[in-house]
Design a protein around this motif. Structure first.
Motif, mmCIF file in Angstrom:
data_model
loop_
_atom_site.group_PDB
_atom_site.id
_atom_site.type_symbol
_atom_site.label_atom_id
_atom_site.label_comp_id
_atom_site.label_asym_id
_atom_site.label_seq_id
_atom_site.Cartn_x
_atom_site.Cartn_y
_atom_site.Cartn_z
ATOM 1 N N UNK A 59 46.611 58.745 9.675
ATOM 2 C CA UNK A 59 45.743 59.434 10.294
ATOM 3 C C UNK A 59 46.069 61.022 10.379
ATOM 4 N N UNK A 60 47.304 61.215 10.622
ATOM 5 C CA UNK A 60 47.670 62.908 10.665
ATOM 6 C C UNK A 60 47.800 63.321 9.235
ATOM 7 N N UNK A 61 48.244 62.363 8.282
ATOM 8 C CA UNK A 61 48.427 62.780 6.769
ATOM 9 C C UNK A 61 47.094 63.032 6.401
ATOM 10 N N UNK A 62 46.037 62.066 6.435
ATOM 11 C CA UNK A 62 44.633 62.596 6.105
ATOM 12 C C UNK A 62 44.109 63.764 6.883
ATOM 13 N N UNK A 63 44.770 64.381 7.842
ATOM 14 C CA UNK A 63 43.917 65.601 8.679
ATOM 15 C C UNK A 63 43.040 65.401 9.631
ATOM 16 N N UNK A 64 43.173 64.018 10.454
ATOM 17 C CA UNK A 64 42.508 63.417 11.445
ATOM 18 C C UNK A 64 41.098 63.384 11.183
ATOM 19 N N UNK A 65 40.788 62.614 10.098
ATOM 20 C CA UNK A 65 39.465 62.324 9.780
ATOM 21 C C UNK A 65 38.599 61.705 10.498
ATOM 22 N N UNK A 66 37.296 61.569 10.297
ATOM 23 C CA UNK A 66 36.494 60.616 10.988
ATOM 24 C C UNK A 66 36.858 59.227 11.034
ATOM 25 N N UNK A 67 37.069 58.810 12.184
ATOM 26 C CA UNK A 67 37.874 57.365 12.076
ATOM 27 C C UNK A 67 37.109 56.402 13.038
ATOM 28 N N UNK A 68 36.619 55.561 12.499
ATOM 29 C CA UNK A 68 36.308 54.239 13.680
ATOM 30 C C UNK A 68 37.257 53.303 14.044
ATOM 31 N N UNK A 69 37.992 52.910 14.614
ATOM 32 C CA UNK A 69 39.066 52.122 15.048
ATOM 33 C C UNK A 69 38.639 50.976 15.940
ATOM 34 N N UNK A 70 38.671 49.762 15.405
ATOM 35 C CA UNK A 70 38.382 48.482 16.049
ATOM 36 C C UNK A 70 39.469 47.487 16.607
ATOM 37 N N UNK A 104 38.339 61.414 -0.987
ATOM 38 C CA UNK A 104 38.122 61.713 0.660
ATOM 39 C C UNK A 104 36.841 60.744 0.986
ATOM 40 N N UNK A 105 36.877 60.070 1.927
ATOM 41 C CA UNK A 105 35.834 59.390 2.353
ATOM 42 C C UNK A 105 35.046 60.102 3.632
ATOM 43 N N UNK A 106 33.855 59.747 3.792
ATOM 44 C CA UNK A 106 33.101 60.209 4.986
ATOM 45 C C UNK A 106 33.508 59.778 6.112
ATOM 46 N N UNK A 107 33.827 58.279 6.322
ATOM 47 C CA UNK A 107 34.430 57.760 7.461
ATOM 48 C C UNK A 107 35.365 56.555 6.837
ATOM 49 N N UNK A 108 36.645 56.520 8.232
ATOM 50 C CA UNK A 108 37.593 55.549 7.723
ATOM 51 C C UNK A 108 37.399 54.480 8.995
ATOM 52 N N UNK A 109 36.940 53.298 8.163
ATOM 53 C CA UNK A 109 36.723 52.149 9.483
ATOM 54 C C UNK A 109 38.105 51.255 9.580
ATOM 55 N N UNK A 110 38.747 51.029 10.509
ATOM 56 C CA UNK A 110 40.112 50.456 10.359
ATOM 57 C C UNK A 110 40.216 49.396 11.458
ATOM 58 N N UNK A 111 40.860 48.310 11.548
ATOM 59 C CA UNK A 111 41.167 47.525 12.594
ATOM 60 C C UNK A 111 42.629 47.771 12.819
ATOM 61 N N UNK A 112 42.817 47.932 14.363
ATOM 62 C CA UNK A 112 43.923 48.196 14.880
ATOM 63 C C UNK A 112 44.476 47.054 15.963
ATOM 64 N N UNK A 113 45.587 46.724 15.610
ATOM 65 C CA UNK A 113 46.245 45.693 16.636
ATOM 66 C C UNK A 113 46.987 46.406 17.849
ATOM 67 N N UNK A 114 47.250 45.717 18.749
ATOM 68 C CA UNK A 114 48.200 45.897 19.875
ATOM 69 C C UNK A 114 49.562 46.434 19.311
ATOM 70 N N UNK A 115 50.097 45.581 18.392
ATOM 71 C CA UNK A 115 51.316 45.830 17.799
ATOM 72 C C UNK A 115 51.410 47.233 17.160
ATOM 73 N N UNK A 116 50.361 47.610 16.576
ATOM 74 C CA UNK A 116 50.379 49.202 16.141
ATOM 75 C C UNK A 116 49.939 50.003 16.923
#
Length: 462
Positions: free
Chosen positions: A114-125, A169-181
């Motif tokens: 997320x930092x490396x991409x420059x804090x892009x538009x992100x949807x985290x589930x 580059x993408x307009x949006x990054x949709x990612x699944x995020x776990x508690x371990x992450x």
């Protein structure tokens, strides 16, 4: 937009130069990070508790060509400026604890990318159940509306978030995020955070309160303009709404005074009917809730109503999640190997109106069995038990629940054969374990693939 971290300043918000980066764990995430870092001006240190991980061709290539260095003793990782830790490695591991005590900066891939991409538009589930399905469904809806969307993260099968580093580059990054992450994401701040539900899980690694707090930590860095898409029906979420920062976007199967809701058989966004529930490609009320979460996210992108409905209809589901395999001797066969806890089992078996012949069992994680027992009572014609806790479950069902329509077996092929024996033409056979796969398989995917293999073998023999 933030500043990219690598090369030179990788993972360090203060801007101190990072020259030596360690990758802890060389599974699909670690190898993806390795591929990216090999082109950067950094020294790469590799460590995995399993020596076989070093034999993977990508890892071997990096070591043989002096693009990375394998570390034998984890104490030597103290020389790193930054460590990128696999979420599968517990924080309680002695060598991890010692590195923490030494003050070595250690973060998760999600934070780093997320930092490396420059804090892009992100949807985290995130959530206990439905994360992967909802993540992929949201991405499908965005793509149906013409958006360039990356889909990945903890989703499996799927792409690690770090694979986005080598793409356009993408307009949006949709990612699944776990508690371990989330345990190692100190500054991660998705523009839209989605919390589907919270029920007890992973109590082999967390206390219940710790697990709930980790789920809620998805929103810890939210600002006023950020969105929190929340399940208004979930008791654990409702009790903690005031802890969630940002603007609340609510979805519900039970209420209509929220943003996305179920009403008279239709799924609505505000006052607009998006789709009839009967037109959703996935069965079950739990999937209607997942679809409402996707609709709520789509609303924040101001997508056209037609595009949202189209994206919902086009989604065909993911492998090992209520996956229809076909018919075997006149019985419909479903693979739901991703079902790894009793609550998920309860919702899965209730996805169908009629009872099923169910194959279940596995490794327990310290969770109450009540949802499993209730699901069996309500929705099982017969139960075939397989896995580490098969005999224990049989005794509980027969003695405490007076459910005697069950047998135990020692292989998935035997389980499917037993299900055939105890079913009739026109019945449904549902493989929905309700427990983890550790005892017999590396993960739910390997377990699901073994079930598919057993199904195919029996098809060939008929």
């Amino acid at each position: 937009m933030g500043n990219p971290l690598c090369p030179g300043r990788a993972g360090n918000p203060e801007g101190e130069v990072m020259r030596r980066i360690g990758i802890l764990g060389l599974g699909r995430v670690g190898r993806s990070l390795l591929s990216y870092l090999m082109d950067k001006d950094v020294e790469i240190l590799l460590y995995d508790e399993n020596p076989q991980a070093l034999a993977h061709r990508r890892v071997r290539f990096a070591i043989d060509n002096r693009k990375a260095r394998a570390i034998d003793n984890p104490a030597d990782l103290k020389q790193a400026d930054l460590l990128l830790k696999s979420p599968g490695i517990p924080n309680e591991a002695d060598w991890i604890r010692k590195l923490d005590e030494a003050g070595v900066r250690m973060i998760d891939e999600i934070e780093y990318v997320w930092k490396e991409l420059g804090e892009p538009m992100t949807v985290a589930v995130t959530g206990t159940n439905g994360k992967s399905t909802t993540t992929a469904w949201i991405a499908k809806v965005l793509k149906a509306a013409g958006k360039k969307a990356f889909c990945g993260g903890n989703i499996s099968p799927g792409r690690p978030f770090s694979e986005a580093l080598g793409h356009r580059r993408y307009e949006a990054y949709v990612i699944e995020v776990s508690t371990f992450q989330l345990e190692r994401c100190p500054s991660f701040r998705p523009n839209i955070g989605v919390l589907l539900n919270i029920t007890a899980d992973h109590l082999n690694r967390h206390s219940l309160e710790g697990y709930v707090n980790l789920k809620l930590s998805l929103f810890k860095n939210h600002r006023a303009q950020d969105r929190a898409v929340l399940n208004a029906d979930d008791e654990n979420i409702k009790k903690r709404l005031e802890q969630v920062k940002g603007q609340h976007i609510l979805f519900s199967l039970q209420r209509t005074d929220v943003d996305a809701y179920l009403k008279e058989g239709g799924l609505f966004l505000w006052d607009r009917k998006i789709i009839d529930r009967g037109n959703l490609p996935l069965a079950g009320l739990h999937n209607a809730a997942n679809a409402l979460a996707a609709i709520a996210v789509a609303g924040e992108f101001n997508l056209p109503q037609e595009a949202i409905g189209s994206g919902l209809r086009k989604f065909k589901g993911l492998p090992h999640r209520m996956q229809y395999l076909g018919k075997l001797k006149g019985r419909e066969v479903y693979n739901n190997s991703m079902c790894t806890n009793p609550v998920a089992f309860y919702h899965s078996v209730r996805a169908f109106d009629e009872p099923s012949v169910i194959i279940a069992g596995g490794t327990e994680k310290g969770l109450t069995l009540e949802p499993f027992i209730q699901g069996v009572k309500e929705q099982a014609r017969f139960v075939v038990l397989f896995g580490e806790n098969a005999e224990r479950l049989k005794k509980i069902l027969e003695k405490d629940s007076r459910f005697s329509s069950c047998v135990t077996v020692t292989s998935l092929r035997a389980a499917l054969q037993a299900a055939l024996t105890h079913s009739s033409e026109g019945d449904r056979i549902l493989f929905s374990p309700g427990f983890a796969s550790f005892g017999n398989f590396r993960n739910f995917e390997e377990r699901g693939n073994a079930f598919i293999q057993a199904y195919r073998e029996l098809i060939r023999e008929t």
